[in-house]
Design a protein around this motif. Structure first.
Motif, PDB file in Angstrom:
ATOM      1  N   THR A  15      68.637  89.844  16.201  1.00 17.65           N
ATOM      2  CA  THR A  15      68.092  91.237  17.944  1.00 17.65           C
ATOM      3  C   THR A  15      69.305  91.540  18.666  1.00 17.65           C
ATOM      4  O   THR A  15      68.350  92.003  19.163  1.00 17.65           O
ATOM      5  N   ASN A 352      60.966  78.020  10.007  1.00 15.06           N
ATOM      6  CA  ASN A 352      61.196  78.763  11.525  1.00 15.06           C
ATOM      7  C   ASN A 352      62.069  77.455  11.940  1.00 15.06           C
ATOM      8  O   ASN A 352      61.184  76.687  12.259  1.00 15.06           O
ATOM      9  N   ASP A 382      60.363  83.701  15.155  1.00 17.88           N
ATOM     10  CA  ASP A 382      59.400  84.569  14.834  1.00 17.88           C
ATOM     11  C   ASP A 382      58.848  84.594  13.317  1.00 17.88           C
ATOM     12  O   ASP A 382      57.343  84.506  12.570  1.00 17.88           O
ATOM     13  N   ASP A 383      60.357  84.823  12.873  1.00 20.04           N
ATOM     14  CA  ASP A 383      60.426  84.610  11.270  1.00 20.04           C
ATOM     15  C   ASP A 383      62.077  84.759  11.075  1.00 20.04           C
ATOM     16  O   ASP A 383      62.807  84.867  11.517  1.00 20.04           O
ATOM     17  N   ASN A 386      63.962  87.156  13.416  1.00 21.69           N
ATOM     18  CA  ASN A 386      64.284  87.102  14.612  1.00 21.69           C
ATOM     19  C   ASN A 386      64.159  85.293  14.332  1.00 21.69           C
ATOM     20  O   ASN A 386      63.526  85.058  14.858  1.00 21.69           O
ATOM     21  N   LYS A 391      67.650  84.985  18.705  1.00 15.77           N
ATOM     22  CA  LYS A 391      67.334  86.391  19.991  1.00 15.77           C
ATOM     23  C   LYS A 391      68.222  84.913  21.206  1.00 15.77           C
ATOM     24  O   LYS A 391      68.719  85.965  21.666  1.00 15.77           O
TER      25      LYS A 391
END
Length: 450
Positions: A15, A352, A382-383, A386, A391
């Motif tokens: 990220t 996740n 998100d996956d 990510n 993040k």
């Protein structure tokens, strides 16, 4: 053209790199990414950054690359940060990291100030967002001339709840696996109602606190090693309760305590015949010899578990009783345990992760009323690329780098992000990305004295 150098392109940098690529395009900056794996750096650079094979121990390469940068972001293993910091001092370049400040890093403070350099450390998730979000509330309490009497803070890197998941631990490695295995080593110290409290490592996972976060359910928290150091970091002289901890799903700690009590989190000696050892033999190595009792029965007796207890189910699910070979040629107990766990606790494409951060503040207002306030952030990945961890580690680093490049963070010296100049703009931009803290005041208690 101004230049940013990122050293290290590992899992937590995904990220960060995406953020930097966007900012470099907007501000006409250059980004260089160096990693021991040049293919990884190239893949994450997406053709928009200069990427190269990098060896942090190659002094000539390190200094040459740092000399060409304006700001250096170090994402190398913590043991190598000092090499990067020394190069930044010599070449007079700003430095940003997500790692804890060491005494060696602190020793560079005066020289960094003399050269007008910002050395910003602990600017990831924990440490990082925890500092910033806590200090924003603490400073607000102080600005109102209220008296802070208690501060507790918990962070957890967890799995996002999934009803289809059969994992009874509701946990996998979302960060450094070694740190998870070694969490039960060393003593713990904190402050509770004006009393200094200590927990020896063998009792840590039996001393947990249950925390309810509305909308997200119950969590259990166990204490981090040293909460007392934040007395000086946050300037909390006179506070009565100071406690920092780690969050897990309920039931994790009691089952994990099995490994602590057996001694398999030890890391100070190597075991014999590891190359021929099975999971079952590894665990049995720490139990008494009895040719008639099974390994399962011996653990149940040792830990006072029922054979069909949830704790035994968790252990069976991990596969520690299987006849599968460990798969290492050598190792300490902690290294072997980490390797076994990684077979079931490595995240897959179906997983996740989730970050949960929760602060509790107790303070007395100007009317003598005790107020309790909670501040909570929950973020889901998100996956597998990510992730919430990527993040929440990467974005604060990226935002801080941008602010230094633009001359909006300027105070020289070795810092962590506890000044308003740093935390306000970073937290404000994080909120734009959805990383916002929900603050809640509880019903006040009237008549509380000092």
């Amino acid at each position: 053209m101004e230049n940013i150098l990122l050293i290290g392109a590992g899992r937590s940098a995904s990220t960060l790199i995406d953020y930097l690529l966007k900012e470099c395009e907007s501000n006409n900056w250059n980004l260089s990414i160096g990693d021991a794996d040049p293919e990884l750096a190239e893949r994450k650079g997406k053709g928009q950054a200069r990427t190269f094979k990098f060896d942090v121990k190659d002094e000539e390469q390190l200094h040459n690359e740092v000399a060409e940068a304006d700001v250096v972001i170090s994402m190398v293993p913590a043991m190598f940060h000092q090499l990067v910091a020394d190069a930044c001092i010599k070449e007079a370049k700003h430095l940003v990291t997500a790692s804890y400040v060491t005494p060696e890093m602190n020793a560079l403070d005066e020289e960094a100030k003399n050269k007008g350099l910002v050395f910003l450390n602990e600017c990831g998730l924990d440490p990082g967002i925890d500092h910033m979000s806590a200090m924003r509330v603490i400073d607000r309490i102080r600005d109102n001339n209220y008296k802070l009497i208690g501060f507790e803070s918990f962070t957890g890197g967890l799995l996002e709840p999934n009803p289809d998941d059969d994992n009874p631990w509701q946990y996998k490695f979302t960060w450094n696996p070694r740190n998870v295995v070694m969490a039960g080593r060393g003593h713990v110290q904190f402050l509770q109602q004006g009393k200094y409290k200590y927990i020896p490592f063998q009792r840590l996972f039996r001393r947990t606190e249950m925390i309810h976060i509305p909308g997200h359910g119950y969590f259990e928290g166990y204490a981090n090693r040293d909460s007392l150091k934040y007395m000086d970091v946050y300037n909390l002289k006179g506070i009565r309760t100071l406690f920092r901890g780690t969050l897990r799903r309920p039931g994790y700690s009691k089952a994990w305590n099995t490994f602590v009590q057996l001694g398999v989190t030890c890391d100070d000696y190597k075991m014999e015949n590891v190359d021929k050892m099975t999971h079952r033999e590894f665990i049995n190595s720490f139990l008494w010899y009895n040719p008639h009792d099974s390994v399962e029965l011996k653990i149940a007796h040792y830990m006072n578990f029922e054979m069909e207890s949830t704790e035994m189910f968790k252990l069976r699910w991990l596969g520690i009783f299987s006849d599968e070979l460990v798969g290492l040629d050598e190792g300490t107990p902690a290294q072997i345990l980490e390797h076994i766990l990684s077979k079931k606790w490595t995240m897959t494409d179906e997983d996740n992760d989730q970050i949960v951060m929760w602060h509790k503040f107790n303070y007395i207002d100007d009317k003598g009323v005790e107020i309790q306030e909670h501040s909570t952030m929950v973020s889901n990945g998100d996956d597998p690329v990510n992730t919430a961890m990527s993040k929440t580690v990467g974005l604060p680093l990226g935002i801080a780098t941008k602010l230094i490049m633009k001359g909006e963070i300027t105070t020289p010296g070795v810092h962590i992000p506890i000044q308003k100049e740093i935390y306000d703009p970073i937290l404000d931009e994080l909120a734009e990305y959805g990383f916002e803290f929900i603050e809640e005041k509880l019903e006040p208690k009237v008549g509380i004295s000092d």
